[in-house]
Enzyme design. Sequence first.
Site, mmCIF file in Angstrom:
data_model
loop_
_atom_site.group_PDB
_atom_site.id
_atom_site.type_symbol
_atom_site.label_atom_id
_atom_site.label_comp_id
_atom_site.label_asym_id
_atom_site.label_seq_id
_atom_site.Cartn_x
_atom_site.Cartn_y
_atom_site.Cartn_z
ATOM 1 C CE LYS A 198 -71.936 -35.506 -36.052
ATOM 2 N NZ LYS A 198 -72.419 -36.859 -36.409
ATOM 3 C CB SER A 203 -69.157 -38.539 -37.926
ATOM 4 O OG SER A 203 -68.746 -39.853 -37.708
ATOM 5 C CB ALA A 204 -69.932 -34.747 -42.213
ATOM 6 C CB ALA A 232 -62.559 -44.147 -44.006
ATOM 7 C CB SER A 246 -71.701 -41.963 -36.223
ATOM 8 O OG SER A 246 -71.558 -42.737 -37.397
ATOM 9 N N GLY A 247 -74.647 -41.382 -37.988
ATOM 10 C CA GLY A 247 -75.820 -42.028 -38.564
ATOM 11 C C GLY A 247 -75.450 -43.230 -39.414
ATOM 12 N N GLY A 295 -59.549 -48.422 -46.824
ATOM 13 C CA GLY A 295 -59.444 -49.042 -45.498
ATOM 14 C C GLY A 295 -59.794 -48.031 -44.429
ATOM 15 N NE ARG A 326 -76.262 -36.975 -39.110
ATOM 16 C CZ ARG A 326 -75.953 -36.955 -40.409
ATOM 17 N NH1 ARG A 326 -75.027 -37.775 -40.866
ATOM 18 N NH2 ARG A 326 -76.538 -36.126 -41.230
ATOM 19 C CD GLN A 381 -62.021 -40.227 -41.465
ATOM 20 O OE1 GLN A 381 -62.792 -40.754 -40.695
ATOM 21 N NE2 GLN A 381 -62.418 -39.470 -42.478
ATOM 22 N N GLY A 382 -57.069 -43.730 -42.403
ATOM 23 C CA GLY A 382 -56.580 -44.999 -42.920
ATOM 24 C C GLY A 382 -56.327 -44.872 -44.410
#
Lengths: 380, 380, 380, 380
Positions: free
Chosen positions: C166, C236-237, C359, C85-86, C367, C54, C362-363
């Site tokens: 990010k 994404s971290a 996620a 995003s890796g 999911g 990244r 996130q959802g």
Amino acid sequence: MRPQRVGVHRIDCRGPGDLSGVQALIDAGTLVPADIVAVMGKTEGNGCVNDHTREYASMAWSHLLAPHLGCTPAEAAQRVALVMSGGTEGVLSPHFTVFTRRWLEADAPARHGAPRLVIGTAHTRDFAPTEIGRMAQIEATAQAVREAMAQAGIQRVQDVHFVQVKCPLLTSTKVQKALAEQQEPATRDTYESMGYSRGASALGVALALEEVPAAKVGDAAVLRDWSLYSGRASASAGIELDHNVVIVLGEAPGAASPYRIAHTVMRDAVDAASVRTLLRECFAIDPDREGHDSDEALSGRLVNLLAKAESSPDGLVRGQRHTMLNDSDINATRHARAVVGGVLASIAGHTALYVSGGAEHQGPAGGGPVAAILHVEDAV
Amino acid sequence: MRPQRVGVHRIDCRGPGDLSGVQALIDAGTLVPADIVAVMGKTEGNGCVNDHTREYASMAWSHLLAPHLGCTPAEAAQRVALVMSGGTEGVLSPHFTVFTRRWLEADAPARHGAPRLVIGTAHTRDFAPTEIGRMAQIEATAQAVREAMAQAGIQRVQDVHFVQVKCPLLTSTKVQKALAEQQEPATRDTYESMGYSRGASALGVALALEEVPAAKVGDAAVLRDWSLYSGRASASAGIELDHNVVIVLGEAPGAASPYRIAHTVMRDAVDAASVRTLLRECFAIDPDREGHDSDEALSGRLVNLLAKAESSPDGLVRGQRHTMLNDSDINATRHARAVVGGVLASIAGHTALYVSGGAEHQGPAGGGPVAAILHVEDAV
Amino acid sequence: MRPQRVGVHRIDCRGPGDLSGVQALIDAGTLVPADIVAVMGKTEGNGCVNDHTREYASMAWSHLLAPHLGCTPAEAAQRVALVMSGGTEGVLSPHFTVFTRRWLEADAPARHGAPRLVIGTAHTRDFAPTEIGRMAQIEATAQAVREAMAQAGIQRVQDVHFVQVKCPLLTSTKVQKALAEQQEPATRDTYESMGYSRGASALGVALALEEVPAAKVGDAAVLRDWSLYSGRASASAGIELDHNVVIVLGEAPGAASPYRIAHTVMRDAVDAASVRTLLRECFAIDPDREGHDSDEALSGRLVNLLAKAESSPDGLVRGQRHTMLNDSDINATRHARAVVGGVLASIAGHTALYVSGGAEHQGPAGGGPVAAILHVEDAV
Amino acid sequence: MRPQRVGVHRIDCRGPGDLSGVQALIDAGTLVPADIVAVMGKTEGNGCVNDHTREYASMAWSHLLAPHLGCTPAEAAQRVALVMSGGTEGVLSPHFTVFTRRWLEADAPARHGAPRLVIGTAHTRDFAPTEIGRMAQIEATAQAVREAMAQAGIQRVQDVHFVQVKCPLLTSTKVQKALAEQQEPATRDTYESMGYSRGASALGVALALEEVPAAKVGDAAVLRDWSLYSGRASASAGIELDHNVVIVLGEAPGAASPYRIAHTVMRDAVDAASVRTLLRECFAIDPDREGHDSDEALSGRLVNLLAKAESSPDGLVRGQRHTMLNDSDINATRHARAVVGGVLASIAGHTALYVSGGAEHQGPAGGGPVAAILHVEDAV
């Protein structure tokens, strides 16, 4: 108390389920199954959560022992302390160290005034998921250590040289179970739970051996206060059990065993000096004087080194950054076992060494206990 | 020939792209970018096919050097030999070893009658995919070694103590290209190709240093005839180049460098004895006499150990089975680097060591060459 | 407010540092560097803590952009939102999705009454190690989302279809720093910290988009209360930054972009049905009607799917046990990306998809959100 | 020939050694151990060389079966075809598919004019290390397929829908053995040997099923000529055996089994369309019509999908680069299983699917065979 005669067999294997070497010793009459009290195996899995080689080896041992003990395989696994430590990274060679014990007549003439190897075992009750890594596990372990010392005939804590503990871990199923009951486990991360379980177990040993002040030991100390540790504890977490199994190794006068045991503490993963000093001072062995040929001689006498390995939690070794804790491809314990296994093999001259990962509260942060078992003259 | 003054800087980093330590030395005037001839880095990738930390570090170095050299980043990477070896398993600490060189006046008064560190570099042409791991690569490498020796002012092969080679590997794209042209590469497996490329490069070094009979060297010997090896070659394969880069390190009388270099060969991955002997006999350093405190003294004087590591190809170390070659989770070179890094750190007292994986034809099977660079008195 | 014309380029690469495809578009005049506002890349690292691909890609982009923007590489990385995003597990193909934006005259004749793609970006301040995964990060993220919406010209929260964030992670250095200051970070485990950072960021998005009640959001909810989630957040971290970068993608009437965007939520990792329904109902595309040949037609029109993937935290998918959370060899996010990437590729007919791991919030649990960007007719 | 009644049980497990679900069915009388002819298990190891979960599961099954069959565990493993396929990457759920067979009276009234599921098994002799991956293995496998067809009562090759082969691999011990005898095995790389063994086995199936011209099959074709493949072969390599075990699944009229079987070939890892078509055309099931609720209905009727997965050997999927073959952290077969498992689960609605890695000569390059077993009405 009747004196013990302890035997130690280090037996290679070709896989976690291969007991052909064990069977050969049984067939030859060298190893009597009914005498076996403990097996400490190194199996070739990842040594982490999903290492099924430990259970696999245990299943193989249970089926081998059962007919000899006249019980079911499950009962055999209860009677004999089967401690399988996964992970043979680097040069480590998969093997089993089998401890036998025979009780001699109490009034038998004293064989050795000098202290010799003795062994004792015990186990705790099953733990609830929320007890793992906490005070309940610490106290139950301390109690088991005291029971095993009594069985071994060891009266002074300084005569204990190694305490092996096998302890449970949290699977995602156990974590879910706790959460469903509205209870928070010590951690929700399965891999991390292995560290909590090992750490609490080690503090239990330290408590029993009076290595730490009881007042400082509690839930909050686990994986937090690294000043608290045992110099003789070795804990391995495994998916195959719900309680702790404890094996105490030490010395007692009057024992008829042709073995001695001593221990030291590595201050970090590359501290070869302390182990060289141990061999020199306790056993008058100078690994540097031993050349290529005498290596083999040493490797024959030095039955095994029992050691713990961990990656230094402050991210440094000798003041320089290591990358083990940030490695998402290979878990840190695997790196550490490879290093300590290599360093110890460079001293011992053989690679079938018991190096177990995850030394939380087992030795100082980044270091770990090491015990050496030496074959001495046969009992008269 | 004008005498050299070689400088060696071992510089820690916080990641493959972190050159802040390098920049600090430049800012302080300690390191003059125009003097840099070679950089040997240990970066924290997997050291295998998809290790992009090597390219990443090279990109960072190219961009750092370019303005100082007055050229483009791509040209900077051509002028300075950038050798990035991936993999800091175990305790190994990511770092860069920077070699500088300044030419002195030819008629300058001889600084040292005693031999001191010199360096020379060269590179081969690009290789076609089918040349990798075969005679074409062997011969081109031998020729480059001779050129680098001449540049270093080394006349006798015994004065060469370390030859670092950076060589290409086969990606799946290159394999497909060869197959599309109806040509079979030395292997179709990308990971395996790293071994072929290193092996052929090492045989090239052995040829140039007269360590093997020319008649026995050929395609069929590569990764087959383990009796053929160099005791001074170190080859690393990387995805970022198509040719071989060669760095020769040795000693020459008259050089004004405050460094010495010597080498030995580890017979296996846990052969600490040979390295201890090297330090004792060549540099009068006894690692055993050095206690905890003097470790730091030693780690200051011992600028670096340059070593190769590999898992023994016969599956045994000291006669006992190892599991590295059957491990499908962690590649064997990663295990081996962890072991050798640990063993060497236990001697050197520091962990920023150059231990590179894959020692095919570099030392005997399962072992590898080790060179030690020692800081001695500053030039008068 | 002046209308936008947003361009979207999906560009393949041969490695994290390969921008030759980007350069070709620039050389051809198709891509104007000064118009670039955001780059969302999929790079081929492990997507976990020690994924340096990244940073590597970001360095390459910074150096490419700097001369075009007339600034330093570091400044370029500030001006353009570089989100790498890796992780390209399974069939996922490494690529960059480049978003350009040009502002049209405010009084230009309305190009499209129908809503078209718009973009806005913003970033937060740097976070202290102890703020990561907690309310400070949540609130700062929510504020940044509101700023980015304003920049994009989006007035209604329902017109936001994807919010890429990010965010930073805790390295062992940061953890040590916090502990040295007697402060406990959200977690001490570096890998686990990625989840905390993503989770808090996603809750920040949910807060801004009014998807969750503000009263329920707090430190205790992060990675605990899975009922709280955003259907449009993607976090994404990465190790390369200390603050959050936010990219809002949505639709606004009057925009002159030849693209549309829509979103859905996959209820689990194998929920192909919801994505098929999205394509059918929003874009009148029936993936089942498209045969082998028209796959290519679809893959041309469907510029990208932007999706989040995670392994179900209860250890079950469709009621059956999965093994991702107990796997100590491959991290769970890697498994999940492979699955979701495969499922989406089986619908989209191409594999250069933006599937990002982890996620949390996130959802729904297990999911994740999915947005589809479709090329429609060119602006008149 | 007497007609068969074949039963199929898909049974979940909590680990490789957990047969509690199996035991429960036995206790309930639902499963009669003496009727078991084959077990196809998915176990949660890495599916590569050092995956000991396969042996472990086999040991557990052998010990469970032995008392029921009145033989030793070793004999039980000979009588019942135990095929354990390692690797449950992504959503795949560990389970066992147990096939039972009971012979009916030859003059029993014909139960079904329509064809129903039948099964036959056979095995080859043990192979020498140098025979693996070569013509000797191909021919022996073809002969075993013919024997198994005869046992199953299948007369036409088109009535065979799936042939599962379990085959050996080369360990480093076997490689050393061959080399010591001056014989070169097909490969020296243990991981690579799994591909050779699977490839030769698949060509054996193709030969028996007349899918390839006999003249084109030979040593040189293995892992070389990808135009040669079977659309019905599935081969798994394991460390636990030295010969090939073959299970033929097909249909025959007159069989009294309440199951049907059909097959198709996925052209690549994301070819959902072909499986959807199979279900629609052969079984009149439309996976798209089935909503959330009926998923469960489908998952109940669709007993299992048996599939092979592999990463495309040309490095491309749908024309775009994948990174599986250059990944030195995760072997390519693991990536591929995760993808195909996800794609199939998105169709089948459940995750306990038999997806096995390494599809060399099993389906076209990058694709693989898929068979579907459907529960139909119970026999009258």
